[in-house]
Design a protein around this motif. Structure first.
Motif, PDB file in Angstrom:
ATOM      1  N   LEU A  52      49.029 -43.090 -54.563  1.00  0.00           N
ATOM      2  CA  LEU A  52      50.250 -43.531 -53.873  1.00  0.00           C
ATOM      3  C   LEU A  52      51.413 -42.620 -54.263  1.00  0.00           C
ATOM      4  O   LEU A  52      52.281 -42.972 -55.058  1.00  0.00           O
ATOM      5  N   HIS A  53      51.435 -41.436 -53.673  1.00  0.00           N
ATOM      6  CA  HIS A  53      52.540 -40.505 -53.909  1.00  0.00           C
ATOM      7  C   HIS A  53      53.824 -41.080 -53.319  1.00  0.00           C
ATOM      8  O   HIS A  53      53.807 -42.092 -52.602  1.00  0.00           O
ATOM      9  N   ARG A  54      54.940 -40.443 -53.571  1.00  0.00           N
ATOM     10  CA  ARG A  54      56.248 -40.990 -53.210  1.00  0.00           C
ATOM     11  C   ARG A  54      56.342 -41.362 -51.732  1.00  0.00           C
ATOM     12  O   ARG A  54      56.950 -42.360 -51.370  1.00  0.00           O
ATOM     13  N   GLY A  55      55.748 -40.563 -50.871  1.00  0.00           N
ATOM     14  CA  GLY A  55      55.871 -40.824 -49.446  1.00  0.00           C
ATOM     15  C   GLY A  55      54.703 -41.592 -48.847  1.00  0.00           C
ATOM     16  O   GLY A  55      54.613 -41.721 -47.620  1.00  0.00           O
ATOM     17  N   HIS A  56      53.809 -42.117 -49.681  1.00  0.00           N
ATOM     18  CA  HIS A  56      52.632 -42.818 -49.155  1.00  0.00           C
ATOM     19  C   HIS A  56      53.074 -44.092 -48.424  1.00  0.00           C
ATOM     20  O   HIS A  56      53.869 -44.874 -48.943  1.00  0.00           O
ATOM     21  N   PRO A  57      52.549 -44.325 -47.210  1.00  0.00           N
ATOM     22  CA  PRO A  57      53.012 -45.482 -46.422  1.00  0.00           C
ATOM     23  C   PRO A  57      52.660 -46.838 -47.011  1.00  0.00           C
ATOM     24  O   PRO A  57      53.232 -47.852 -46.603  1.00  0.00           O
ATOM     25  N   LEU A  58      51.730 -46.883 -47.969  1.00  0.00           N
ATOM     26  CA  LEU A  58      51.386 -48.179 -48.568  1.00  0.00           C
ATOM     27  C   LEU A  58      52.436 -48.625 -49.579  1.00  0.00           C
ATOM     28  O   LEU A  58      52.586 -49.827 -49.831  1.00  0.00           O
ATOM     29  N   ARG A  59      53.170 -47.699 -50.150  1.00  0.00           N
ATOM     30  CA  ARG A  59      54.124 -48.049 -51.212  1.00  0.00           C
ATOM     31  C   ARG A  59      55.161 -49.090 -50.770  1.00  0.00           C
ATOM     32  O   ARG A  59      55.366 -50.094 -51.452  1.00  0.00           O
TER      33      ARG A  59
END
Length: 968
Positions: A188-195
């Motif tokens: 879950l990188h900074r721009g991951h839509p799941l965050r």
């Protein structure tokens, strides 16, 4: 080298997490839905934990289903993990029973499970209906016995899956349902839509998070002992601990990887491939081929893609299964762990990678019967794109977009349309393949983004389309794009919405068309919401004429709703109600306009003081929505719309439940603001001034980020003025009212401005009383009277004008006769009932000032009784404080005590339970109120008793005999 198939015999180091899952399951079994989000890095054992838990609860009688996300960059089958869960239910119940359980609108499930029939083509409306149906289905399945739904690997889930999960978690109620979702936290990188979804869900009380930690050294030793069947050597343990870093899957792989040698593979990828390297070259090639399909592949597909005779293929498969790389999964094969699949896929050479994906694309393209019940176009498009075949990837992206729209996966359809636009310049004859020009595909992408509710992306795509379109040569498409831009800007609260629609009106050809009728309808609605009523009526007439000529009855009804609502705001009540009712038959038959008709009609009744009619209309609308399978979308807005008249009628407990439920489901922004305001007023009237003040700050902060409609601005100003009055800050209240209305009271809208004028009259009266006379306030009084006169002209609701007169009569509202008239008017009206104790309190003050202490005592006692019956702690506190100052005992025959409690009847009941040691939740259950309301009562009690905590409050209650009062 010997190949070992390793399986952990027990679940190591996960006792606490398994206990957490059992506790959540117990909550679900008690009828309270719960969602558990299990996160952890790859290989940490999320699936293993879920499997252990599912096996345990299934053995105890819980129904379980599961679904798996597909690692195809969001381009695989739409709603993949939920489709897997639905197929599990279909296998158990069969098509007919499953549709019965789904309830109204159940046929939309066919968009996800084609075996159920053909899904209706409903456009954006279908997406909301699908979400409702899936939620209702899970509720009904979980009614007779607990249901656990496992959704694996959310980090790969597509946008439609995330949206549906958001709706499902918020929407499900009163069911023995547990949702168990897993995800890889390390991806879950900074721009991951799941965050953002995880952050949103984490704030909900029904959601629990479990993060799986790495194993410690002792747990690694325990796992090694179980894997090897003997105590491991110390040197071996040290090497495994160092290299595995406590990740259970790597412990498994390392348990046998070194074969006693000192050297271990140089990277984790190499470690994973150690299990594969001893296999034959044919088996390794087959495994790499399988990795291109994702985590799982059907045997029938693999036979064609592998292009092998059955004998060699089965030999290679047996070798891979024996080595523990893959497992048999129904009619196909799945990798034992996704990390193995990823390592194999990454190990392919570029040319091999393209060839492998091309094989799958060719097979699925030539043999669609291989996957008869699963939409395949998106997978074919993915494989051609991965194979770098631009022409085919382009064509199949367009085909897949059409297929995905039928499955209500508008966001994924938009993604593939944008993929086609990306490839456009690389295709030899794109217009011939697409059957349209680039602008049309761009408009389609914008339309699907709009249907998916992604308004920011819609706006970006529309801007690009407007850059490309020739307005002079193609006014129809240019006008439609401007209309869509205006609609989206309005939804986002951006400036320029009306201007864009005005320009669209000029550009779209004048002959009757859907585009022109829609654009005019949107424009009329926005002008009405902007209180530009004369312009609104002109455009609404035009919209109706165009819609009638084009046979668009739904837009005719919408124009009637807009016109009727404008007439309400202009003060022509009878004409407005007649016009609104004209729209009823068409609007109730059309899902797009159903909730708007009932919301606007019930709102009209509320503004007109016909609160019972308002509740009845909103309730009728809710029933219409429920029968159409929309009770959690349109229905929740309608239920929330009933809350305001319920508050006015004094049905506070029921209104509170509707408000809280409405806010849980995150209604549209304008309705959310309305519900926040209603919740704040309810808390204020009960005595929670701080919470109401916080709500004002929250609403004001939101107003700085978007265009504010006049009705929203009026609501916040009135709430802010009421909070200021409760804080004894009349100057701020007056400034708020005058700042909101401005210097031109001649443009008043009675339904909103008369209640606001009453707040202004309260503030002005308080200022006059504080100053000891009305000198210097003549201009303020004249301004307020002019506003009241303008707003009340022809308006059938007289309560507000009588109240305003009472606040201004005498020296700042000290004339008893006008307060008697105001009190009589309030008692004769349906509401607002919370003003009855307030008016009685003000009458008591006026009578004391006039020297009529007997009359004042009677008025104050009646006001106190009304406040107690209602639970209006704010006014009850004012009444009690004034009666003590005036030495007027509120209890007959009992002298005013030197330090009375000032508690309401409800607060006495709560105090009795506090003294008994009950929690807020237990108090709420016993008194049939929410825990939050109980908390407000407790805070009020502590403040009134001067207690620092619940224990001290109980001690004071025993000392002062307050529990006897509560009992009586």
């Amino acid at each position: 080298m010997v190949v070992h198939v390793t399986r952990t015999t027990g679940l190591v180091g996960r006792e606490a997490q398994l206990a957490d899952l059992r506790a959540a399951h117990a909550v679900a079994c008690a009828g309270e839905p719960v969602t558990v989000l299990v996160g952890g890095e790859a290989g940490i054992g999320k699936t293993r934990l879920a499997e252990e838990f599912v096996a345990e609860v299934a053995a105890a009688g819980t129904r379980t289903v599961a679904g798996q996300s597909v690692p195809l960059d969001g381009e695989g089958p739409a709603f993949a993990p939920l489709v897997g869960a639905l197929r599990g239910l279909h296998a158990e119940f069969g098509a007919q029973r499953l549709l019965e359980l789904a309830g109204p609108g159940g046929e939309t499930l066919a968009g996800l499970v084609p075996e159920l029939g053909v899904a209706p083509a409903e456009g954006p409306e279908g997406r909301g209906r699908l979400y409702e149906v899936v939620t209702s289905l899970f509720e009904r399945v979980a009614a007779d016995r607990p249901l656990v739904v496992v959704l694996e690997d959310l980090q790969w889930a597509d946008s439609p899956t995330r949206d549906l999960l958001r709706f499902l978690v918020r929407g499900v109620r009163d069911a023995q349902l547990m949702l168990l979702a897993t995800y890889r936290s390390d991806e879950l990188h900074r721009g991951h839509p799941l965050r953002p979804l995880l952050a949103e869900l984490d704030r909900l009380r029904q959601v629990r998070r479990i993060e799986l930690p790495r194993l410690d050294a002792d747990e690694v030793v325990q796992q090694l002992r179980e894997l090897l069947g003997r105590p491991p050597e110390r040197a071996h343990v040290d090497r495994v601990i160092k290299r595995s870093e406590g990740i259970p899957f790597f412990v498994e792989e390392l348990a046998h990887a070194d074969g006693g040698c000192a050297e271990l593979p140089g990277s984790l990828r190499d470690l994973l491939l150690v299990r594969v390297e001893p296999l034959s070259e044919e088996t390794q090639r087959l495994l790499r081929l399988m990795s291109a399909a994702g985590n799982r592949v059907d045997h029938s597909v693999l036979e064609i893609v592998a292009d092998e005779q059955s004998g060699p293929l089965e030999t290679a498969l047996r070798e891979a299964v024996s080595a523990g790389v893959i497992v048999v999964d129904g009619d196909g094969y799945a990798f034992r762990h996704a990390l193995l699949r990823e390592a194999l896929h990454d190990d392919m050479l570029p040319g091999e990678h393209a060839r492998m994906h091309a094989r799958y694309a060719q097979a699925l393209e030539a043999h669609p019967e291989l996957m008869p019940n699963t939409p395949t176009a998106a997978e074919v498009a993915h494989h051609w794109y991965s194979a770098h075949d631009v022409e085919r990837a382009f064509a199949w992206s367009l085909t897949a977009a059409d297929e995905l729209v039928r499955s209500y996966a508008h966001a994924t359809a938009q993604q593939l349309l944008e993929r086609a636009l990306e490839l456009w310049d690389q295709v030899a004859e794109p217009e011939q393949v697409a059957g349209s020009d680039r602008l049309d595909v761009l408009i389609r992408a914008a339309t699907e983004a709009y249907a998916a509710g992604d308004f920011e992306r819609t706006l970006s795509l529309v801007k690009e389309a407007l850059r490309l379109v020739d307005r002079a040569a193609d006014p129809a498409r240019a006008g439609w794009l401007l209309a869509l831009q205006g609609n989206v800007k309005n939804r986002l609260g951006r400036h320029g919405a009306i201007e864009a629609l005005m320009e669209a009106r000029e550009l779209i050809p004048a002959e009757p068309s859907v585009q022109r009728a829609e654009a005019l309808d949107w424009l009329a609605t926005m002008l009405m919401l902007d209180w530009r009523f004369d312009e609104c009526l002109v455009i609404a007439d035009e919209a109706e004429q165009v819609a009638s000529a084009a046979g668009l009855e739904r837009i005719v009804a919408s124009a009637q709703i807009t016109r009727g609502t404008a007439w309400v705001h202009m003060g022509d009540a009878d004409k407005a109600l007649a016009e609104l009712r004209l729209a009823g038959p068409t609007a109730t038959a059309d899902p797009d306009h159903l909730h708007r008709y009932f919301v606007n009609l019930s709102d009209a009744y509320t503004l007109l003081g016909r609160y019972r009619d308002a509740v009845d209309v909103a309730t009728e609308g809710y029933e219409h929505a429920r029968k159409r399978g929309r009770k959690r979308t349109s229905g929740v807005v309608l239920a929330g719309n009933a809350a305001e008249p319920m508050l006015a009628l004094g049905d506070w407990e029921r209104a509170e439940r509707m408000i809280e439920r409405g806010l849980e489901l995150v209604p549209p922004p304008n309705h959310e603001r309305h519900m926040i305001g209603l919740q704040a007023w309810l808390g204020l009237w009960r005595g929670d001034v701080d919470a109401a003040a916080a709500a004002v700050e929250r609403l004001r902060a939101g107003m700085t980020r978007r265009v504010v409609l006049p009705q929203d601005s009026r609501l916040v100003a009135r709430l802010e003025a009421d909070v200021a009055l409760a804080l004894d800050d009349a100057e701020r209240a007056w400034a708020t009212v005058t700042g909101e209305i401005g210097a031109h009271p001649d443009a008043a809208v009675p339904g909103y401005d008369l209640p606001l004028a009453f707040a202004g009259a309260q503030a002005l009266g308080a200022r006059i009383r504080a100053a000891g006379g009305d000198d210097g306030f003549a201009s303020d009084a004249a301004w307020l009277r002019a506003l009241t006169e303008q707003a009340a002209r022809g308006w059938p609701v007289g309560v507000w004008t009588v109240l305003i007169d009472a606040e201004l009569a005498g020296r700042g509202g000290t004339d008893a006769e006008t307060w008697e008239r105001a009190l009589a008017a309030l008692r004769a009206a349906e509401g607002p009932v919370h003003l009855v104790p307030y008016a009685g309190y003000r009458l008591g003050q006026a009578l004391v000032a006039a020297g009529d202490r007997d009359g004042a005592l009677d008025a104050l006692r009646q006001a106190a009784a009304a406040a107690d019956a209602l639970g209006a702690g704010l006014f009850r506190g004012w009444i009690g404080a004034f009666s003590r100052r005036a030495q007027l005992p509120l209890v007959s025959g009992v002298p005013a005590p030197p330090a009375p409690s000032g508690l309401t009847v409800r607060e006495h009941e709560v105090l009795r339970l506090v003294a008994a040691g009950r929690s807020n939740r237990e108090i709420g259950e016993e008194l049939f109120i929410s825990a939050k309301t109980a908390s407000v009562h407790v805070s009020n009690i502590l403040a009134k008793l001067g207690a620092s905590g619940r224990g001290e409050a109980a001690a004071i209650a025993h000392r002062d005999g307050l529990l006897d009062t509560a009992a009586s």
